[in-house]
Design a protein around this motif. Structure first.
Motif, PDB file in Angstrom:
ATOM      1  N   ALA A  34     -38.523 -30.475   2.510  1.00 16.18           N
ATOM      2  CA  ALA A  34     -39.730 -31.096   1.970  1.00 16.18           C
ATOM      3  C   ALA A  34     -40.874 -31.057   2.972  1.00 16.18           C
ATOM      4  O   ALA A  34     -42.027 -30.799   2.598  1.00 16.18           O
ATOM      5  CB  ALA A  34     -39.437 -32.534   1.552  1.00 16.18           C
ATOM      6  N   PHE A  35     -40.585 -31.308   4.259  1.00 14.56           N
ATOM      7  CA  PHE A  35     -41.635 -31.265   5.280  1.00 14.56           C
ATOM      8  C   PHE A  35     -42.257 -29.874   5.365  1.00 14.56           C
ATOM      9  O   PHE A  35     -43.477 -29.718   5.480  1.00 14.56           O
ATOM     10  CB  PHE A  35     -41.075 -31.658   6.647  1.00 14.56           C
ATOM     11  N   ARG A  36     -41.411 -28.848   5.291  1.00 15.47           N
ATOM     12  CA  ARG A  36     -41.918 -27.476   5.341  1.00 15.47           C
ATOM     13  C   ARG A  36     -42.763 -27.175   4.103  1.00 15.47           C
ATOM     14  O   ARG A  36     -43.788 -26.490   4.190  1.00 15.47           O
ATOM     15  CB  ARG A  36     -40.744 -26.500   5.444  1.00 15.47           C
ATOM     16  N   PHE A  37     -42.344 -27.705   2.971  1.00 13.15           N
ATOM     17  CA  PHE A  37     -43.102 -27.527   1.727  1.00 13.15           C
ATOM     18  C   PHE A  37     -44.478 -28.193   1.846  1.00 13.15           C
ATOM     19  O   PHE A  37     -45.508 -27.588   1.512  1.00 13.15           O
ATOM     20  CB  PHE A  37     -42.322 -28.133   0.570  1.00 13.15           C
ATOM     21  N   ILE A  38     -44.500 -29.425   2.323  1.00 16.83           N
ATOM     22  CA  ILE A  38     -45.763 -30.159   2.463  1.00 16.83           C
ATOM     23  C   ILE A  38     -46.686 -29.449   3.450  1.00 16.83           C
ATOM     24  O   ILE A  38     -47.895 -29.305   3.201  1.00 16.83           O
ATOM     25  CB  ILE A  38     -45.497 -31.608   2.921  1.00 16.83           C
ATOM     26  N   ASN A  39     -46.132 -28.990   4.575  1.00 12.59           N
ATOM     27  CA  ASN A  39     -46.945 -28.281   5.567  1.00 12.59           C
ATOM     28  C   ASN A  39     -47.521 -26.982   5.009  1.00 12.59           C
ATOM     29  O   ASN A  39     -48.597 -26.547   5.395  1.00 12.59           O
ATOM     30  CB  ASN A  39     -46.106 -27.979   6.818  1.00 12.59           C
ATOM     31  N   LYS A  40     -46.794 -26.379   4.091  1.00 13.00           N
ATOM     32  CA  LYS A  40     -47.201 -25.091   3.525  1.00 13.00           C
ATOM     33  C   LYS A  40     -48.317 -25.240   2.496  1.00 13.00           C
ATOM     34  O   LYS A  40     -49.258 -24.429   2.473  1.00 13.00           O
ATOM     35  CB  LYS A  40     -45.985 -24.419   2.880  1.00 13.00           C
ATOM     36  N   TYR A  41     -48.242 -26.280   1.670  1.00 11.95           N
ATOM     37  CA  TYR A  41     -49.151 -26.380   0.530  1.00 11.95           C
ATOM     38  C   TYR A  41     -50.215 -27.483   0.643  1.00 11.95           C
ATOM     39  O   TYR A  41     -51.153 -27.503  -0.152  1.00 11.95           O
ATOM     40  CB  TYR A  41     -48.359 -26.607  -0.760  1.00 11.95           C
ATOM     41  N   PHE A  42     -50.068 -28.372   1.615  1.00 10.40           N
ATOM     42  CA  PHE A  42     -51.032 -29.455   1.757  1.00 10.40           C
ATOM     43  C   PHE A  42     -51.681 -29.398   3.138  1.00 10.40           C
ATOM     44  O   PHE A  42     -51.127 -28.854   4.082  1.00 10.40           O
ATOM     45  CB  PHE A  42     -50.356 -30.811   1.535  1.00 10.40           C
ATOM     46  N   GLY A  43     -52.858 -29.998   3.254  1.00 12.45           N
ATOM     47  CA  GLY A  43     -53.617 -29.932   4.490  1.00 12.45           C
ATOM     48  C   GLY A  43     -53.112 -30.870   5.563  1.00 12.45           C
ATOM     49  O   GLY A  43     -52.185 -31.653   5.360  1.00 12.45           O
TER      50      GLY A  43
END
Length: 255
Positions: A34-43
């Motif tokens: 989830a952290f990698r997902f958030i870092n990828k798609y959110f600022g």
């Protein structure tokens, strides 16, 4: 009205013990993805809070909210000062969340120990807790109205202890935690790791230091227990005790 209040340790090697750590392991795996997902798609302009859930629910900046608004449900959740928006099930972002996070997670493992208290007798208002001290000990607390508890009615995976022992275990854990927590001030759960320097008193009374690398791809409490656990293993190998710990510093900190 009959009231039951008990404290216990979970027997190492039992199914309940295994389930406790299976769930913790799967939660940590979920968080890492989830952290990698958030870092990828959110600022990077705000700290994003998200739910461990099959549908993407996350806090975001006003700019991000405007960007994703067409994909969001109207209903929002509030956690403290954070507003949590949930993406529509068929939205593009939720499909990505499913593909990049959820499909790599076992729901059975993620909820392996979620309903452990259902194995205990009693009904009505309940208060329950299960936690580990980072050193392989898993403790539990169970309070229920309308219960008449005897040992025969309890799960075989537990060993009853006195409430005084339970609260002493909490106090011991908190005392160690107080030495660890200053180094984790401002802790952010993310995809990074940090080096922590642990100061301790050796067998000759001299102050020594040792370093441990701790992944931040986990909740704050899990990171604290990981550090305590690593130092505990070091203590076992060197005939020391946890009480020998004197301070903890984050290697990138000047404090």
């Amino acid at each position: 009205m009959k009231i039951a209040e008990i404290a216990f340790k979970v027997k190492p090697g039992s199914q309940m013990y295994k389930n406790f750590f299976i769930q913790e392991e799967e939660e940590t795996k979920f968080l890492a993805l989830a952290f990698r997902f958030i870092n990828k798609y959110f600022g990077k302009e705000c700290d994003h809070f998200f739910k461990i859930a099959p549908q993407l629910s996350v806090s975001m900046s006003s700019e991000e909210h405007e960007k994703f608004k067409p994909q969001l449900l109207k209903k929002v959740d509030v956690s403290g000062t954070r507003t949590i928006w949930t993406f529509r099930q068929k939205s593009d972002m939720n499909k990505k969340w499913q593909d990049e996070v959820c499909k790599h997670i076992s729901e059975k493992r993620l909820y392996a120990n979620r309903w452990w208290h259902f194995d205990f007798p009693g009904y009505g208002r309940k208060s329950v807790a299960m936690w580990d001290d980072g050193c392989g000990n898993v403790y539990g607390y169970y309070y229920a109205e309308n219960a008449n508890i005897n040992e025969e009615a309890l799960p075989k995976d537990i060993e009853l202890i006195k409430l005084s022992q339970y609260y002493a275990a909490i106090e011991n854990f908190e005392n160690i935690g107080k030495k660890v927590e200053p180094a984790m001030k401002g802790y952010l759960a993310n995809s990074k790791s940090c080096i922590y320097t642990v100061g301790y008193t050796d067998a000759e009374g001299k102050t020594q230091e040792i370093q441990f690398e701790i992944s931040h791809e986990c909740a704050y409490g899990t990171a604290v227990r990981k550090l305590i656990g690593k130092f505990n293993e070091f203590c076992k190998e060197n005939n020391l005790t946890l009480d020998s710990l004197t301070y903890v510093k984050r290697a990138d900190s000047n404090e």
